[in-house]
Every structure is written in C-alpha cells, then in structure tokens.
Design an enzyme around this catalytic site. Structure first.
Site, short mmCIF file in Angstrom:
data_model
loop_
_atom_site.label_atom_id
_atom_site.label_comp_id
_atom_site.label_asym_id
_atom_site.label_seq_id
_atom_site.Cartn_x
_atom_site.Cartn_y
_atom_site.Cartn_z
N GLN A 114 0.84 -1.20 0.00
CA GLN A 114 0.00 0.00 0.00
C GLN A 114 0.87 1.24 0.00
O GLN A 114 0.38 2.35 -0.15
CB GLN A 114 -0.86 0.03 1.27
CG GLN A 114 -1.94 -1.01 1.34
CD GLN A 114 -2.61 -1.00 2.70
OE1 GLN A 114 -2.01 -1.40 3.71
NE2 GLN A 114 -3.83 -0.54 2.75
N ASN A 115 2.17 1.06 0.22
CA ASN A 115 3.07 2.20 0.37
C ASN A 115 3.50 2.74 -1.00
O ASN A 115 3.69 1.98 -1.94
CB ASN A 115 4.29 1.81 1.19
CG ASN A 115 3.90 1.26 2.55
OD1 ASN A 115 2.82 1.60 3.06
ND2 ASN A 115 4.71 0.41 3.13
N ASP A 117 6.29 4.64 -1.24
CA ASP A 117 7.64 5.15 -1.02
C ASP A 117 8.75 4.45 -1.79
O ASP A 117 9.90 4.88 -1.78
CB ASP A 117 7.96 5.11 0.48
CG ASP A 117 7.65 3.75 1.11
OD1 ASP A 117 7.92 2.72 0.47
OD2 ASP A 117 7.13 3.73 2.24
N HIS A 132 -1.11 1.46 -4.50
CA HIS A 132 -1.49 2.88 -4.60
C HIS A 132 -0.49 3.68 -5.43
O HIS A 132 -0.35 4.88 -5.26
CB HIS A 132 -1.64 3.48 -3.20
CG HIS A 132 -2.76 2.86 -2.42
ND1 HIS A 132 -2.70 2.60 -1.08
CD2 HIS A 132 -3.98 2.42 -2.82
CE1 HIS A 132 -3.84 2.03 -0.68
NE2 HIS A 132 -4.62 1.90 -1.72
N CYS A 143 -3.38 3.65 -21.00
CA CYS A 143 -2.77 2.32 -21.19
C CYS A 143 -2.00 1.84 -19.95
O CYS A 143 -1.45 0.75 -19.96
CB CYS A 143 -1.88 2.30 -22.43
SG CYS A 143 -0.32 3.21 -22.22
N CYS A 169 0.43 6.59 -26.67
CA CYS A 169 -0.90 6.10 -27.05
C CYS A 169 -1.91 7.24 -27.14
O CYS A 169 -3.05 7.03 -27.55
CB CYS A 169 -1.39 5.04 -26.06
SG CYS A 169 -2.12 5.71 -24.55
N SER A 208 -3.37 -3.07 8.89
CA SER A 208 -4.60 -3.68 9.40
C SER A 208 -5.51 -4.04 8.23
O SER A 208 -6.54 -4.64 8.41
CB SER A 208 -5.31 -2.71 10.35
OG SER A 208 -5.46 -1.46 9.72
N ASN A 231 2.02 -7.55 13.08
CA ASN A 231 1.56 -6.19 13.36
C ASN A 231 1.86 -5.85 14.81
O ASN A 231 1.94 -6.74 15.65
CB ASN A 231 0.05 -6.08 13.09
CG ASN A 231 -0.27 -5.77 11.64
OD1 ASN A 231 0.34 -4.90 11.03
ND2 ASN A 231 -1.24 -6.48 11.08
N GLU A 233 -0.08 -4.30 16.81
CA GLU A 233 -1.30 -4.46 17.62
C GLU A 233 -2.22 -5.44 16.89
O GLU A 233 -2.15 -5.53 15.67
CB GLU A 233 -2.05 -3.12 17.74
CG GLU A 233 -1.28 -1.99 18.40
CD GLU A 233 -1.03 -2.22 19.87
OE1 GLU A 233 -1.80 -3.00 20.49
OE2 GLU A 233 -0.07 -1.64 20.40
ZN LIG Z 1 -0.63 5.35 -22.85
#
Ligand SMILES: [Zn+2]
Length: 267
Positions: A114-115, A117, A132, A143, A169, A208, A231, A233
């Site tokens: 999900q990072n 970085d 992400h 594309c 494209c 989580s 994790n 927690e």
């Molecule tokens: Zn493209």
C-alpha cells in the site's frame, strides 16, 4: 513469540506460493510518519491533506491546469509534492531487506504494498505491486504505462508549452500515486487478485488492511491459504482472517523469520 517465528519460517518454507502484503507499519520504522497518527503527515499538514482531496478532480477536469500548478514551485500543490519528495529520500529498514531476502530464497513470490515510497524496490525486492502507485514515477491513464522521472522530462515539456504530458498512445499522463477519489489502476487490481488467488501463504506486514479495495485481498485467498499477520497491535484480521498474529515490529520480526527460514532451507 519464538515459537511463532519458528512456525512462520516453517510455513514459509513449506509454501508453494507465498506472497506478502505490506502497509504503512513497515515504513514508519524507516522514519516515514503515518498519515493520521499524532505525528501523521496529514495531522501536521491539514492544508496539504485538503489539497490531496482536490487534486484528482482538478486533474480530471483540466489536466493542463493541473500540470501547470503541479510544476509551479510556489503553487498550491508545492507543499503536498514536497512531502512526497521528502518521503522519496528515506531508506529501507531491516523489514524491507528481510522480505527481499525471502524473495531471493524463492520463498516469497511477490510483495503487494500500500506504500508509495518505493522502499521495497530500494531494498532489492524485484516483484513489487504498488497498489497505490509510486511517488517516483508517472502513469498514462489510458494504457497504464509507467514512466520514470528520467523518461519524462517535465521541465522541457513545460518550457515548450506542451503540458499536459501525453503518452505515445495519446493518453494523458499523471503522477502514478493514486489520489483520493481515484480508482486503483486496473492492471494493479488484476495482478493483485491473481496473486491472492494463487498464493497458499500470505504474510501481512504492518497493515490492518481495512481500507478497501486492498482489504479485499486477504478475503480472496483459497480457504487452505495460511495467513500470517505481523503487526504491532491486533487488527480486525486477527483471529478472524489471519491464522496467527506475531505481535511486534516488522523490522525485528521479519529478519528473524528470514534467518530461521534460511536455516531450515539449508537443512
Ligand atoms: Zn498510454
């Protein structure tokens, strides 16, 4: 705890197709603050957060205006993108390196993170799916082609008055990082689903996994898939979706697991 580390190492070695899901928890140990904690990026920069909510709409409505403002060092997006610039300078920690090591051993097949970085790649992981997107690259919205900062000379395009940048494209290019309100790129969704369906072991590290659609990945696996959670927690996954939780820092636990797994592998 030691028993659980041994168990995780054994499970990893036995697995035919192990994958890892990672989230903010693995990167906070590299000094990247989370977003909403007391020292969170948004908590400390409410204006940047507000901006973050607006930029996708701005891009969709008028990509030319978006890019002009985006490249203006005094523009309203400068704070937001300087935060991303700072994140880009951070170095990976032992948790990232341990996952890269497990991949090298052939034990882990991919990391879905999900990072934004890029720390998994910096640590040496080869097959990384950035759910992400990544702050160090750009993406064609038609594309899905990714371009590195070297491949896209934004300053030149700006000086030539050719903003917004276009892909071969014909699609408009945006930052690869997925903005609020923006759908997850279709290629990423498909690849991640395939990995989740294929895996017989899923290591969930520093997340989580409550934010959808990422959160749906642990629910897509086959019933026999072993889900191990690392994790600090307990999370909504604990005792419900995950088979067991190893509670603590990913930067401490993952290297121990990798070390044990290596011993088992060498016999
Ligand atoms: Zn493209």
């Amino acid at each position: 705890m030691e028993d659980l580390i041994q168990r995780a190492a054994q499970d990893l070695i036995k697995a035919r197709y192990g994958i890892a899901l990672t989230g903010a928890g693995i990167s906070t140990e590299s000094g990247i603050p989370d977003f909403r904690g007391p020292d969170g990026i948004w908590t400390k920069n409410p204006e940047a957060e507000m901006k973050a909510y607006e930029v996708y709409e701005q891009f969709k409505t008028n990509p030319k205006a978006y890019w002009e403002e985006r490249l203006d060092p005094h523009g309203s997006m400068s704070r937001l993108f300087s935060i991303f610039g700072e994140i880009g300078k951070v170095q990976p920690n032992c948790g990232h390196y341990a996952l890269a090591e497990l991949e090298k051993m052939g034990v882990l097949k991919s990391v879905i993170t999900q990072n934004v970085d890029g720390l998994h790649q910096k640590a040496g992981s080869k097959k990384v799916i950035e759910y992400h997107g990544g702050i160090d690259k750009f993406r064609c919205i038609e594309c899905n082609r990714r371009l590195s900062t070297e491949e896209l000379n934004l300053e030149k395009i700006k000086i030539e008055g050719k903003l917004p940048p276009y892909c071969q494209c014909g699609g408009v290019i945006k930052d690869d990082g997925v903005f609020f309100g923006e759908p997850i790129p279709s290629d990423v969704v498909e690849k991640s689903q395939r990995e989740a369906w294929k895996c017989d072991l899923m290591l969930i590290c520093g997340t989580s996994a409550v934010v959808y659609p990422f959160a749906s990945l642990p629910q897509m696996v086959s019933p026999s898939t072993i889900i191990i959670e690392i994790n600090s927690e307990p999370t909504p996954l604990t005792g419900r979706i995950s088979d067991y939780l190893i509670q603590g820092k990913t930067g401490e636990i993952l290297p121990k697991i990798a070390e044990r797994a290596e011993k088992i592998q060498k016999g």
